[in-house]
Write an enzyme that holds these catalytic residues in place. Structure first.
Site, PDB file in Angstrom:
ATOM      1  N   ASN A 105      12.532 -11.185   6.869  1.00  0.00           N
ATOM      2  CA  ASN A 105      12.634 -10.009   7.744  1.00  0.00           C
ATOM      3  C   ASN A 105      13.203  -8.810   6.987  1.00  0.00           C
ATOM      4  O   ASN A 105      14.034  -8.957   6.098  1.00  0.00           O
ATOM      5  CB  ASN A 105      13.517 -10.327   8.951  1.00  0.00           C
ATOM      6  N   HIS A 122      11.373  -9.931   1.440  1.00  0.00           N
ATOM      7  CA  HIS A 122      10.383  -8.866   1.619  1.00  0.00           C
ATOM      8  C   HIS A 122      11.028  -7.473   1.613  1.00  0.00           C
ATOM      9  O   HIS A 122      10.445  -6.520   2.109  1.00  0.00           O
ATOM     10  CB  HIS A 122       9.577  -9.108   2.906  1.00  0.00           C
ATOM     11  N   GLY A 191      11.808 -19.553  13.188  1.00  0.00           N
ATOM     12  CA  GLY A 191      11.040 -18.387  13.612  1.00  0.00           C
ATOM     13  C   GLY A 191      10.052 -17.849  12.606  1.00  0.00           C
ATOM     14  O   GLY A 191       9.864 -16.641  12.526  1.00  0.00           O
ATOM     15  N   ASN A 217      11.610 -23.470  16.508  1.00  0.00           N
ATOM     16  CA  ASN A 217      10.510 -22.566  16.857  1.00  0.00           C
ATOM     17  C   ASN A 217       9.951 -23.030  18.199  1.00  0.00           C
ATOM     18  O   ASN A 217       9.791 -24.232  18.399  1.00  0.00           O
ATOM     19  CB  ASN A 217       9.412 -22.658  15.765  1.00  0.00           C
ATOM     20  N   PRO A 218       9.664 -22.122  19.120  1.00  0.00           N
ATOM     21  CA  PRO A 218       9.109 -22.577  20.403  1.00  0.00           C
ATOM     22  C   PRO A 218       7.688 -23.116  20.274  1.00  0.00           C
ATOM     23  O   PRO A 218       7.188 -23.759  21.189  1.00  0.00           O
ATOM     24  CB  PRO A 218       9.139 -21.325  21.291  1.00  0.00           C
ATOM     25  N   ALA A 235      15.237 -19.264  18.914  1.00  0.00           N
ATOM     26  CA  ALA A 235      16.362 -19.202  17.980  1.00  0.00           C
ATOM     27  C   ALA A 235      17.678 -18.915  18.706  1.00  0.00           C
ATOM     28  O   ALA A 235      18.704 -19.555  18.437  1.00  0.00           O
ATOM     29  CB  ALA A 235      16.093 -18.131  16.933  1.00  0.00           C
TER      30      ALA A 235
HETATM   31  P1  OAD Z   1       5.012 -14.350  12.342  1.00  0.00           P
HETATM   32  O1  OAD Z   1       4.792 -13.260  13.341  1.00  0.00           O
HETATM   33  O2  OAD Z   1       3.861 -14.787  11.524  1.00  0.00           O
HETATM   34  O3  OAD Z   1       5.569 -15.648  13.090  1.00  0.00           O
HETATM   35  C1  OAD Z   1       6.624 -15.561  14.012  1.00  0.00           C
HETATM   36  C2  OAD Z   1       7.034 -16.963  14.410  1.00  0.00           C
HETATM   37  O4  OAD Z   1       8.159 -16.868  15.250  1.00  0.00           O
HETATM   38  C3  OAD Z   1       5.964 -17.764  15.171  1.00  0.00           C
HETATM   39  O5  OAD Z   1       5.883 -19.070  14.632  1.00  0.00           O
HETATM   40  C4  OAD Z   1       6.525 -17.816  16.604  1.00  0.00           C
HETATM   41  O6  OAD Z   1       6.178 -19.029  17.288  1.00  0.00           O
HETATM   42  C5  OAD Z   1       8.003 -17.763  16.328  1.00  0.00           C
HETATM   43  N1  OAD Z   1       8.828 -17.239  17.430  1.00  0.00           N
HETATM   44  C6  OAD Z   1       8.513 -16.334  18.386  1.00  0.00           C
HETATM   45  N2  OAD Z   1       9.571 -16.088  19.182  1.00  0.00           N
HETATM   46  C7  OAD Z   1      10.587 -16.855  18.717  1.00  0.00           C
HETATM   47  C8  OAD Z   1      11.947 -17.042  19.111  1.00  0.00           C
HETATM   48  N3  OAD Z   1      12.477 -16.368  20.138  1.00  0.00           N
HETATM   49  N4  OAD Z   1      12.706 -17.906  18.391  1.00  0.00           N
HETATM   50  C9  OAD Z   1      12.187 -18.585  17.346  1.00  0.00           C
HETATM   51  N5  OAD Z   1      10.911 -18.441  16.923  1.00  0.00           N
HETATM   52  C10 OAD Z   1      10.121 -17.588  17.600  1.00  0.00           C
HETATM   53  O7  OAD Z   1       6.253 -13.897  11.436  1.00  0.00           O
HETATM   54  P2  OAD Z   1       6.692 -14.406   9.983  1.00  0.00           P
HETATM   55  O8  OAD Z   1       6.429 -15.861   9.818  1.00  0.00           O
HETATM   56  O9  OAD Z   1       8.068 -13.918   9.757  1.00  0.00           O
HETATM   57  O10 OAD Z   1       5.448 -10.012   5.486  1.00  0.00           O
HETATM   58  O11 OAD Z   1       5.698 -13.596   9.071  1.00  0.00           O
HETATM   59  C11 OAD Z   1       5.829 -13.725   7.676  1.00  0.00           C
HETATM   60  C12 OAD Z   1       5.453 -12.441   6.990  1.00  0.00           C
HETATM   61  O12 OAD Z   1       4.162 -12.018   7.446  1.00  0.00           O
HETATM   62  C13 OAD Z   1       6.331 -11.261   7.323  1.00  0.00           C
HETATM   63  O13 OAD Z   1       7.555 -11.238   6.614  1.00  0.00           O
HETATM   64  C14 OAD Z   1       5.459 -10.112   6.929  1.00  0.00           C
HETATM   65  C15 OAD Z   1       4.113 -10.572   7.434  1.00  0.00           C
HETATM   66  O14 OAD Z   1       3.019 -10.224   6.657  1.00  0.00           O
HETATM   67  C16 OAD Z   1       5.488  -8.803   4.897  1.00  0.00           C
HETATM   68  O15 OAD Z   1       5.550  -7.771   5.530  1.00  0.00           O
HETATM   69  C17 OAD Z   1       5.473  -8.837   3.398  1.00  0.00           C
END
Ligand code: OAD
Length: 251
Positions: A105, A122, A191, A217-218, A235
């Protein structure tokens, strides 16, 4: 399953384990309950095409003012959010146990929850840099000036110190993350959808070095199959009691 039985099951799973070093890999989901949109969800940022199109090196080169405006909008939106119980629980755990937080993040919410030594894979919204000379400057000013400022050290222009599509990750943070993954006994994976590499490869690296993996993760993710323990909750809901249970296991 209610909270009490989820806690009891987790405590039973932890019982007798020696977990000296902990690590956590976090993604957008940990900030969802602070009101920061995730990337791939229904209202995800990547569905707003401007982000996917403009946070690229090519757009920075060709349409720097538009990139700057979008960056300013995102900063203003995120400056209005607060860390949630999930960020605070990890920060508290970090004061009690050896814990390295590795985050994808860029929102700075772990730090605002007083988590120290967070590895930002990132980059961060709250720093500017000059690609010409490497100058970096912490910057929390909102709104930003309408034009990207000149670098105070050289002829360059400052840009967001975040990793755009196709750019490489900051070497120091990636190195720290690999080290923490090799040394930890348990990695919490919180998450993240686990589809963006190299970050998504970090849990597998930890596992290859003997660590247990715990997902919070939900929803199912691309990494769920590699997990030793899965908590299907948000979370902010799960981390306070997970962190309390881990704090009690001692070193
Ligand atoms: P994603 O948007 O791909 O995934 C978010 C995750 O959080 C999903 O698996 C959801 O199920 C989960 N989620 C949603 N609400 C939640 C909650 N309240 N508690 C826990 N989990 C929850 O986001 P990232 O995996 O962070 O990179 O994405 C990775 C990267 O993709 C980012 O850092 C960004 C993007 O391209 C760059 O900008 C370089």
């Amino acid at each position: 399953m209610n909270h009490d039985s989820a806690r009891a099951q987790f405590a039973a799973w932890l019982a007798g384990r020696r977990l000296r070093r902990l690590a956590a890999l976090t993604g957008a989901g940990i900030s969802a309950e602070s009101g920061v949109p995730t990337f791939r969800g229904a209202d995800g940022l990547w569905r707003q095409m401007s982000m996917a199109e403009l946070f690229t090196p090519q757009a920075l080169e060709e349409r720097p003012l538009l990139v700057w405006q979008l960056y300013d909008e995102l900063r203003t939106r995120i400056a209005a959010t607060e860390p949630n119980a999930g960020h605070r629980a990890l920060a508290a755990l970090g004061r009690q146990r050896i814990l390295t937080v590795i985050t994808q993040n860029i929102d700075g919410l772990h730090q605002r929850a007083c988590n120290e030594g967070v590895l930002e894979l990132h980059g961060t919204l709250w720093r500017l840099r000059c690609d010409a000379c490497g100058y970096r400057e912490e910057n929390t000013q909102t709104p930003l000036p309408t034009l990207p400022p000149a670098c105070p050290e050289c002829h360059g222009v400052l840009r967001p110190d975040i990793v755009f599509f196709t750019e490489v990750l900051p070497r120091q943070a990636l190195f720290g993350a690999m080290l923490a993954s090799e040394q930890c006994d348990l990695m919490l994976v919180v998450g993240t959808s686990g589809v963006v590499y190299p970050a998504a490869g970090i849990p597998a690296a930890a596992r290859a070095h003997g660590a247990l993996l715990l997902e919070i993760n939900p929803e199912d993710t691309a990494l769920t199959g590699e997990m030793d323990y899965v908590i299907r909750a948000t979370a902010a809901d799960a981390l306070p009691w997970v962190a309390a249970a881990l704090a009690e296991t001692g070193a």
